[in-house]
Motif scaffolding. Structure first.
Motif, PDB file in Angstrom:
ATOM      1  N   ILE A 323      -5.157  74.223  -1.367  1.00 41.92           N
ATOM      2  CA  ILE A 323      -4.362  75.290  -1.978  1.00 41.92           C
ATOM      3  C   ILE A 323      -4.277  75.151  -3.495  1.00 41.92           C
ATOM      4  O   ILE A 323      -3.601  75.934  -4.162  1.00 41.92           O
ATOM      5  CB  ILE A 323      -2.952  75.404  -1.368  1.00 41.92           C
ATOM      6  CG1 ILE A 323      -2.230  74.069  -1.404  1.00 41.92           C
ATOM      7  CG2 ILE A 323      -3.025  75.977   0.032  1.00 41.92           C
ATOM      8  CD1 ILE A 323      -0.774  74.156  -0.944  1.00 41.92           C
ATOM      9  N   TYR A 324      -4.998  74.164  -4.042  1.00 40.73           N
ATOM     10  CA  TYR A 324      -5.221  74.173  -5.482  1.00 40.73           C
ATOM     11  C   TYR A 324      -6.098  75.391  -5.815  1.00 40.73           C
ATOM     12  O   TYR A 324      -6.714  76.003  -4.947  1.00 40.73           O
ATOM     13  CB  TYR A 324      -5.921  72.895  -5.931  1.00 40.73           C
ATOM     14  CG  TYR A 324      -5.082  71.641  -5.809  1.00 40.73           C
ATOM     15  CD1 TYR A 324      -3.810  71.567  -6.370  1.00 40.73           C
ATOM     16  CD2 TYR A 324      -5.566  70.520  -5.136  1.00 40.73           C
ATOM     17  CE1 TYR A 324      -3.041  70.417  -6.262  1.00 40.73           C
ATOM     18  CE2 TYR A 324      -4.809  69.356  -5.024  1.00 40.73           C
ATOM     19  CZ  TYR A 324      -3.546  69.313  -5.592  1.00 40.73           C
ATOM     20  OH  TYR A 324      -2.799  68.177  -5.471  1.00 40.73           O
ATOM     21  N   GLY A 405       0.151  72.688   3.170  1.00 40.55           N
ATOM     22  CA  GLY A 405       1.140  73.060   2.177  1.00 40.55           C
ATOM     23  C   GLY A 405       1.236  74.550   1.955  1.00 40.55           C
ATOM     24  O   GLY A 405       0.473  75.339   2.513  1.00 40.55           O
ATOM     25  N   ALA A 407       2.317  77.657  -1.219  1.00 41.95           N
ATOM     26  CA  ALA A 407       2.308  77.887  -2.663  1.00 41.95           C
ATOM     27  C   ALA A 407       2.840  79.276  -2.970  1.00 41.95           C
ATOM     28  O   ALA A 407       2.774  80.185  -2.132  1.00 41.95           O
ATOM     29  CB  ALA A 407       0.891  77.721  -3.224  1.00 41.95           C
ATOM     30  N   LYS A 414       2.825  78.375 -10.951  1.00 42.80           N
ATOM     31  CA  LYS A 414       2.475  78.187  -9.543  1.00 42.80           C
ATOM     32  C   LYS A 414       3.190  76.949  -9.023  1.00 42.80           C
ATOM     33  O   LYS A 414       3.124  75.876  -9.634  1.00 42.80           O
ATOM     34  CB  LYS A 414       0.963  78.029  -9.384  1.00 42.80           C
ATOM     35  CG  LYS A 414       0.508  77.761  -7.940  1.00 42.80           C
ATOM     36  CD  LYS A 414      -1.001  77.581  -7.896  1.00 42.80           C
ATOM     37  CE  LYS A 414      -1.498  77.141  -6.536  1.00 42.80           C
ATOM     38  NZ  LYS A 414      -2.946  76.826  -6.562  1.00 42.80           N
ATOM     39  N   ILE A 416       3.565  74.415  -5.708  1.00 41.00           N
ATOM     40  CA  ILE A 416       2.971  73.938  -4.466  1.00 41.00           C
ATOM     41  C   ILE A 416       4.001  73.084  -3.727  1.00 41.00           C
ATOM     42  O   ILE A 416       4.675  72.247  -4.343  1.00 41.00           O
ATOM     43  CB  ILE A 416       1.694  73.117  -4.731  1.00 41.00           C
ATOM     44  CG1 ILE A 416       0.568  74.025  -5.234  1.00 41.00           C
ATOM     45  CG2 ILE A 416       1.246  72.372  -3.480  1.00 41.00           C
ATOM     46  CD1 ILE A 416      -0.705  73.288  -5.606  1.00 41.00           C
ATOM     47  N   ARG A 418       4.399  70.526  -0.381  1.00 39.33           N
ATOM     48  CA  ARG A 418       3.663  69.743   0.619  1.00 39.33           C
ATOM     49  C   ARG A 418       4.447  69.699   1.918  1.00 39.33           C
ATOM     50  O   ARG A 418       5.640  69.367   1.930  1.00 39.33           O
ATOM     51  CB  ARG A 418       3.418  68.322   0.102  1.00 39.33           C
ATOM     52  CG  ARG A 418       2.475  68.250  -1.091  1.00 39.33           C
ATOM     53  CD  ARG A 418       2.443  66.846  -1.678  1.00 39.33           C
ATOM     54  NE  ARG A 418       1.520  66.777  -2.796  1.00 39.33           N
ATOM     55  CZ  ARG A 418       0.282  66.290  -2.727  1.00 39.33           C
ATOM     56  NH1 ARG A 418      -0.168  65.821  -1.574  1.00 39.33           N
ATOM     57  NH2 ARG A 418      -0.492  66.258  -3.788  1.00 39.33           N
ATOM     58  N   GLU A 435      -4.368  72.204 -12.946  1.00 37.83           N
ATOM     59  CA  GLU A 435      -3.228  71.727 -12.158  1.00 37.83           C
ATOM     60  C   GLU A 435      -3.095  70.204 -12.206  1.00 37.83           C
ATOM     61  O   GLU A 435      -3.029  69.517 -11.193  1.00 37.83           O
ATOM     62  CB  GLU A 435      -3.340  72.231 -10.716  1.00 37.83           C
ATOM     63  CG  GLU A 435      -3.269  73.745 -10.613  1.00 37.83           C
ATOM     64  CD  GLU A 435      -3.609  74.264  -9.234  1.00 37.83           C
ATOM     65  OE1 GLU A 435      -2.694  74.702  -8.519  1.00 37.83           O
ATOM     66  OE2 GLU A 435      -4.809  74.235  -8.867  1.00 37.83           O
TER      67      GLU A 435
END
Length: 477
Positions: A323-324, A405, A407, A414, A416, A418, A435
């Protein structure tokens, strides 16, 4: 006489096209193509994509375009329905149920039959509808394209890749390619020819042609001539090819590719670009380009951390399954004649959930059910969009090592979260597209506000989370 005959043919075609005032739609969906894998987004791109770059020059390119999920099936669901895949628990590729420290969330491995697809919506307006390539939205035939609104289906079935026959070369032995190609025929070109033929046969009827490439997904197999071309090119590219990435499951160190020079992958990208060019040429040759909305995008980020790790997404972090940004930021190009300005670039965040409402609005289709996406026309006209945030939910352990995760993106920020332990990270993408600089502790109010909104979204879409494994209980929001 020959000149008179040509004039009559041209006038007849012009009258027929004029009578069809409804716009046509051509959608290109590429499998596993990263944001940095096209020249329009990456001036230093190792791969050559002249046709895609020309499409960008003739339309609008989005620098903040996203997929709704870091893997394929959920994003494909969102493109078809305009909804976040979390609403139906279609949150991983079908059917990916890998566990890690904890068990994954429940997974629905089909697009429910009561969903309205963009093809079904357009058929109500008299559109001819065509699908070619990868579907991966259900295991049995009632879920295949021909039963979800498409008049024609060439190749779309349950498979997530070209795993039958000789894979990317004929004989394909694909259960939904009824007429086999001559031996050695290349799958991207076959799908492009079928799409071009459909366009040629439907010049007098509004149409949706949806070309969903199996490329550039594994298996990594390219045309031999193009592979040789890029082997020579790669020989002149020097530098470190891999670096370390965080380890989420397993005991082997994980590597991420940081340099583009994979000759086979490059050959696959170029062959896909040639196929795009074949379809675009058909629009020009038939005089339909000025009445056809063209969309080009991908289903998730480039494959950089497993299965051969063929591409680099730098400066974006991670890739497919993460999800990066490397896993969810995608190439997005839209050419909408009369609306987009040639060569325009927009930094407005958009997502795959927006395809359905955008096409529906262009075709004057009334949406009388809930969708999450919005009509992109204001952005296509150079304006902003009335939307506060975009969301992601991936409660799984990806094959590529990505973290379970969620986001949320709001403006340049942004966050995120976990799912194993509830830790959060906050990034300013304008300043830190890679990031790497976590601002959660420095900006607690911003982080808490975004986290609260993300949790409210979880509730609104009935999000499911990791479950207990071996007596260990994961974090829950």
């Amino acid at each position: 006489m020959k000149s008179l005959f040509c004039l009559v043919v041209l006038m007849t075609a012009t009258i027929a096209h004029a009578a069809n005032t409804q716009p046509n739609f051509v959608v290109f969906l590429v499998d596993d193509l990263g944001f940095m894998d096209i020249g329009a987004n990456n001036p230093n791109c190792f791969y050559e994509t002249p046709n895609i770059d020309a499409l960008s020059d003739s339309g609008m390119r989005f620098t903040n375009g996203y997929a709704a999920n870091p893997v394929c099936s959920p994003t494909r669901y969102s493109l078809m329905t305009g909804k976040y895949p979390t609403r139906v628990q279609a949150t991983n590729f079908f059917s990916g149920k890998r566990s890690g420290k904890f068990n994954p969330a429940p997974l629905n491995s089909k697009m429910p039959l009561d969903e309205v697809t963009i093809a079904q919506a357009l058929k109500e307006k008299g559109y001819a509808t065509f699908f070619a390539g990868k579907w991966h939205l259900g295991e049995t035939e009632e879920y295949f394209p021909q039963n979800r609104g498409f008049d024609v289906n060439i190749g779309g079935h349950s498979g997530g890749g070209p795993y039958t026959g000789k894979k990317y070369f004929a004989p394909f032995k694909n259960p939904q390619i009824k007429q086999e190609s001559p031996e050695g025929d290349h799958l991207p070109d076959r799908l492009a020819r079928e799409t071009a033929h459909f366009i040629d046969e439907h010049q007098e009827q509004p149409f949706l042609a949806y070309l969903s490439f199996y490329s550039v997904h594994t298996p990594l197999i390219g045309r031999p001539d193009l592979v040789e071309k890029y082997k020579l090119k790669a020989a002149s590219v020097s530098g470190q090819e891999f670096a370390s990435e965080e380890q989420v499951f397993g005991d082997q160190p994980r590597q991420v590719r940081i340099l583009q020079k994979h000759a086979v992958y490059a050959a696959m990208v170029e062959a896909m670009d040639l196929a795009v060019g074949k379809v675009l040429k058909q629009l020009e040759d038939t005089g339909l380009a000025d009445n056809t909305v063209v969309v080009f995008t991908s289903d998730n980020g480039g494959l950089s951390t497993s299965e051969g790790s063929p591409t680099s997404n730098l400066p974006l972090r991670g890739g497919k399954g993460w999800i990066y940004e490397g896993g969810i930021r995608e190439p997005w190009i839209v050419r909408y004649p009369g609306v987009t300005t040639p060569g325009a670039v927009s930094d407005v965040p958009i997502c795959s959930i927006d395809l359905f409402p955008t096409i529906a609005a262009a075709a004057d289709v009334t949406i009388d059910h809930q969708v999450d996406g919005i009509d992109l026309r204001p952005a296509l006209e150079g304006q902003t969009l009335d939307r506060e945030a975009l969301y992601w939910h991936y409660p799984h352990y990806s094959n590529q090592g990505g973290i379970p995760g969620g986001a949320i993106r709001m403006g340049d920020f942004k966050l995120i979260e976990r799912y194993e332990d509830g830790r959060i990270h906050l990034y300013n993408l304008q300043d830190d597209i890679g990031e790497r600089i976590d601002l959660a502790e420095k900006m607690p109010e911003q982080a808490n506000r975004m986290r609260t909104q993300l949790h409210q979204w979880y509730q609104s879409v009935d999000a499911k989370f990791l479950s207990e494994k071996d007596g260990l209980t994961p974090w829950k929001p």
